[in-house]
Design a protein around this motif. Structure first.
Motif, PDB file in Angstrom:
ATOM      1  N   LEU A 165      38.619  26.349  47.172  1.00  0.00           N
ATOM      2  CA  LEU A 165      39.083  27.256  46.118  1.00  0.00           C
ATOM      3  C   LEU A 165      40.332  26.702  45.431  1.00  0.00           C
ATOM      4  O   LEU A 165      40.448  26.721  44.202  1.00  0.00           O
ATOM      5  CB  LEU A 165      39.383  28.641  46.694  1.00  0.00           C
ATOM      6  N   VAL A 166      41.269  26.223  46.231  1.00  0.00           N
ATOM      7  CA  VAL A 166      42.517  25.690  45.682  1.00  0.00           C
ATOM      8  C   VAL A 166      42.247  24.469  44.807  1.00  0.00           C
ATOM      9  O   VAL A 166      42.905  24.250  43.788  1.00  0.00           O
ATOM     10  CB  VAL A 166      43.497  25.332  46.822  1.00  0.00           C
ATOM     11  N   SER A 167      41.254  23.687  45.183  1.00  0.00           N
ATOM     12  CA  SER A 167      40.971  22.435  44.473  1.00  0.00           C
ATOM     13  C   SER A 167      40.135  22.624  43.214  1.00  0.00           C
ATOM     14  O   SER A 167      40.314  21.894  42.228  1.00  0.00           O
ATOM     15  CB  SER A 167      40.254  21.452  45.405  1.00  0.00           C
ATOM     16  N   TYR A 168      39.217  23.612  43.230  1.00  0.00           N
ATOM     17  CA  TYR A 168      38.208  23.613  42.170  1.00  0.00           C
ATOM     18  C   TYR A 168      38.008  24.941  41.433  1.00  0.00           C
ATOM     19  O   TYR A 168      37.258  24.972  40.459  1.00  0.00           O
ATOM     20  CB  TYR A 168      36.854  23.173  42.753  1.00  0.00           C
ATOM     21  N   GLU A 169      38.649  26.021  41.852  1.00  0.00           N
ATOM     22  CA  GLU A 169      38.367  27.309  41.233  1.00  0.00           C
ATOM     23  C   GLU A 169      39.530  27.838  40.400  1.00  0.00           C
ATOM     24  O   GLU A 169      40.695  27.721  40.802  1.00  0.00           O
ATOM     25  CB  GLU A 169      38.023  28.343  42.306  1.00  0.00           C
ATOM     26  N   ASN A 170      39.208  28.435  39.271  1.00  0.00           N
ATOM     27  CA  ASN A 170      40.180  29.172  38.464  1.00  0.00           C
ATOM     28  C   ASN A 170      39.865  30.658  38.641  1.00  0.00           C
ATOM     29  O   ASN A 170      38.903  31.174  38.059  1.00  0.00           O
ATOM     30  CB  ASN A 170      40.083  28.775  36.992  1.00  0.00           C
ATOM     31  N   LEU A 171      40.653  31.340  39.435  1.00  0.00           N
ATOM     32  CA  LEU A 171      40.367  32.729  39.798  1.00  0.00           C
ATOM     33  C   LEU A 171      41.267  33.733  39.072  1.00  0.00           C
ATOM     34  O   LEU A 171      41.189  34.928  39.351  1.00  0.00           O
ATOM     35  CB  LEU A 171      40.525  32.913  41.308  1.00  0.00           C
ATOM     36  N   LYS A 172      42.086  33.275  38.165  1.00  0.00           N
ATOM     37  CA  LYS A 172      43.054  34.148  37.517  1.00  0.00           C
ATOM     38  C   LYS A 172      42.367  35.351  36.872  1.00  0.00           C
ATOM     39  O   LYS A 172      41.431  35.201  36.083  1.00  0.00           O
ATOM     40  CB  LYS A 172      43.862  33.380  36.475  1.00  0.00           C
ATOM     41  N   GLU A 173      42.839  36.545  37.263  1.00  0.00           N
ATOM     42  CA  GLU A 173      42.364  37.836  36.751  1.00  0.00           C
ATOM     43  C   GLU A 173      40.936  38.173  37.158  1.00  0.00           C
ATOM     44  O   GLU A 173      40.379  39.180  36.710  1.00  0.00           O
ATOM     45  CB  GLU A 173      42.482  37.903  35.223  1.00  0.00           C
ATOM     46  N   MET A 174      40.316  37.386  38.020  1.00  0.00           N
ATOM     47  CA  MET A 174      38.961  37.695  38.462  1.00  0.00           C
ATOM     48  C   MET A 174      38.981  38.803  39.500  1.00  0.00           C
ATOM     49  O   MET A 174      39.944  38.952  40.269  1.00  0.00           O
ATOM     50  CB  MET A 174      38.275  36.455  39.046  1.00  0.00           C
ATOM     51  N   ASN A 175      37.917  39.592  39.548  1.00  0.00           N
ATOM     52  CA  ASN A 175      37.749  40.631  40.567  1.00  0.00           C
ATOM     53  C   ASN A 175      37.004  40.018  41.748  1.00  0.00           C
ATOM     54  O   ASN A 175      35.808  39.709  41.647  1.00  0.00           O
ATOM     55  CB  ASN A 175      36.971  41.815  39.995  1.00  0.00           C
ATOM     56  N   VAL A 176      37.723  39.802  42.859  1.00  0.00           N
ATOM     57  CA  VAL A 176      37.187  39.059  44.006  1.00  0.00           C
ATOM     58  C   VAL A 176      37.145  39.954  45.242  1.00  0.00           C
ATOM     59  O   VAL A 176      38.082  40.700  45.515  1.00  0.00           O
ATOM     60  CB  VAL A 176      38.050  37.810  44.294  1.00  0.00           C
ATOM     61  N   VAL A 177      36.055  39.862  46.000  1.00  0.00           N
ATOM     62  CA  VAL A 177      35.903  40.608  47.256  1.00  0.00           C
ATOM     63  C   VAL A 177      35.636  39.618  48.379  1.00  0.00           C
ATOM     64  O   VAL A 177      34.783  38.730  48.242  1.00  0.00           O
ATOM     65  CB  VAL A 177      34.735  41.615  47.176  1.00  0.00           C
ATOM     66  N   GLU A 178      36.363  39.746  49.491  1.00  0.00           N
ATOM     67  CA  GLU A 178      36.027  38.979  50.698  1.00  0.00           C
ATOM     68  C   GLU A 178      35.366  39.920  51.687  1.00  0.00           C
ATOM     69  O   GLU A 178      35.943  40.941  52.066  1.00  0.00           O
ATOM     70  CB  GLU A 178      37.250  38.325  51.341  1.00  0.00           C
ATOM     71  N   VAL A 179      34.148  39.589  52.116  1.00  0.00           N
ATOM     72  CA  VAL A 179      33.435  40.413  53.089  1.00  0.00           C
ATOM     73  C   VAL A 179      33.567  39.793  54.478  1.00  0.00           C
ATOM     74  O   VAL A 179      33.611  38.573  54.624  1.00  0.00           O
ATOM     75  CB  VAL A 179      31.949  40.566  52.709  1.00  0.00           C
ATOM     76  N   GLY A 180      33.667  40.662  55.488  1.00  0.00           N
ATOM     77  CA  GLY A 180      33.889  40.162  56.845  1.00  0.00           C
ATOM     78  C   GLY A 180      35.153  39.349  56.908  1.00  0.00           C
ATOM     79  O   GLY A 180      35.185  38.259  57.482  1.00  0.00           O
ATOM     80  N   ALA A 181      36.232  39.876  56.330  1.00  0.00           N
ATOM     81  CA  ALA A 181      37.440  39.078  56.094  1.00  0.00           C
ATOM     82  C   ALA A 181      38.100  38.575  57.363  1.00  0.00           C
ATOM     83  O   ALA A 181      38.679  37.492  57.369  1.00  0.00           O
ATOM     84  CB  ALA A 181      38.448  39.881  55.265  1.00  0.00           C
ATOM     85  N   GLY A 182      38.044  39.337  58.466  1.00  0.00           N
ATOM     86  CA  GLY A 182      38.800  38.924  59.643  1.00  0.00           C
ATOM     87  C   GLY A 182      40.275  38.807  59.282  1.00  0.00           C
ATOM     88  O   GLY A 182      40.837  39.725  58.675  1.00  0.00           O
ATOM     89  N   PRO A 183      40.938  37.695  59.597  1.00  0.00           N
ATOM     90  CA  PRO A 183      42.352  37.544  59.221  1.00  0.00           C
ATOM     91  C   PRO A 183      42.584  37.464  57.714  1.00  0.00           C
ATOM     92  O   PRO A 183      43.712  37.588  57.255  1.00  0.00           O
ATOM     93  CB  PRO A 183      42.753  36.229  59.902  1.00  0.00           C
ATOM     94  N   GLY A 184      41.508  37.205  56.938  1.00  0.00           N
ATOM     95  CA  GLY A 184      41.623  37.273  55.486  1.00  0.00           C
ATOM     96  C   GLY A 184      42.186  36.053  54.798  1.00  0.00           C
ATOM     97  O   GLY A 184      42.639  36.148  53.651  1.00  0.00           O
TER      98      GLY A 184
END
Length: 323
Positions: A165-184
């Motif tokens: 994610l840090v290397s290849y994704e532009n997530l600014k202002e995106m609505n993101v959900v982590e499922v089964g997050a555990g420590p997150g």
């Protein structure tokens, strides 16, 4: 597990009198060696652990396992993925002294200490200059264990996905959900990249730890939600759903695609990382999951294998696009 493997374990047990090892023999070490050798192959590992668990449930051998002091061997299983961790949890329950529901005071004291991990990632993409650092609160082991949760450890798949994610994704202002997050970790990294993140889990100890992590990192755009995968009414349509090492039991093969169908907006993406070869009852789960996703109209747009430094395990990083 093969008859020969069962016999090998029985010989280890029958060859031990429960001594402290002063005679030069240590059945606990022998059993640990057997487990580690088995863990070189995911299918063999799961079969071996299930076979050992079955032996533990037999009264004639359960007391021998207790006398051997196999706690170290059982604990080693926790570091080889969620399925093995779940089996280790079941073994621990079986090996508890009978008529004793109270936890070991020493264990309880150990659990009372807060555990924080800091993870830092630098972009591996020459076109993107980016560095991210987040603090992750691990949940208390006692409750997480009781609820078959895995929030007490950050798994390798989460680290691989976070790095990507840090290397290849532009997530600014995106609505993101982590499922089964555990420590997150993955969701926290997404928040650090400017996304509006919803971290989800079911274990109350994990949810509490996630709340503390979002506060510690100052992520006002991140929220924590108790999510039932079968009734996800509390989740708004997501642009991106993230997950790491959640496909380790047969029911998740059906549950996760159905969940994604409900919470991903049309054209939204599911990005995840799973251990290669993870199986249950001799059936590899990832191909089944992909077939289920295809059946629901999801399109696989990306798949590649990764490994984590210091581990000989392989992981699949992949993406699906919602119809």
């Amino acid at each position: 597990m093969s008859a020969e493997a069962v016999q090998e374990i029985i010989e280890i047990l029958d060859g031990s009198d429960g001594s402290d090892g002063s005679d030069g023999s240590d059945g606990s070490t022998d059993l640990l060696h057997f487990l580690v050798q088995s863990l070189r192959d995911a299918k063999v590992a799961a079969a071996a652990a299930r076979g050992i668990l079955q032996l533990m449930t037999a009264e004639s051998y359960r007391w021998k396992f207790r006398k051997l002091g196999v706690e170290a061997a059982v604990c080693s299983l926790h570091f080889f993925g969620p399925e093995m961790s779940m089996l280790a949890t079941q073994m621990t329950e079986v090996l508890k002294p009978e008529n004793s529901e109270d936890p070991d005071p020493a264990h309880e004291s150990h659990e009372s200490h807060e555990t924080w991990n800091t993870f830092s990632f630098s972009s591996q993409n020459e076109d993107v200059e980016r560095q991210v650092s987040v603090k992750v609160k691990l949940s208390t082991a006692n409750e997480a264990t009781r609820l078959s949760s895995h929030g007490w450890r950050v798994w390798p798949g989460a680290q691989i996905l976070s790095q990507w994610l840090v290397s290849y994704e532009n997530l600014k202002e995106m609505n993101v959900v982590e499922v089964g997050a555990g420590p997150g970790l993955v969701g926290l990294v997404a928040a650090s990249l400017g996304a509006h993140v919803t971290l989800t889990d079911r274990c109350s100890a994990v949810l509490t730890a996630l709340q503390q992590s979002t506060k510690e990192n100052g992520f006002d755009s991140a929220k924590v939600v108790d999510l039932d995968w079968e009734t996800p009414e509390s989740i708004a349509a997501a642009d991106l759903v993230l997950a790491s090492e959640v496909i380790y039991q047969r029911p998740t093969v059906d549950l996760i695609p159905a969940l994604l169908q409900k919470i991903l907006r049309p054209g939204g993406r599911f990005c995840a990382c799973e251990q290669v070869g993870r199986s249950q009852d001799g059936i590899c789960l990832f191909p089944l999951f992909c077939a289920e996703m295809k059946e629901l109209g999801f399109i696989k747009v990306f798949e590649e294998k990764h490994s984590l430094d210091g581990s000989d395990l392989e992981f699949i990083l992949f993406q699906f696009c919602a119809p």
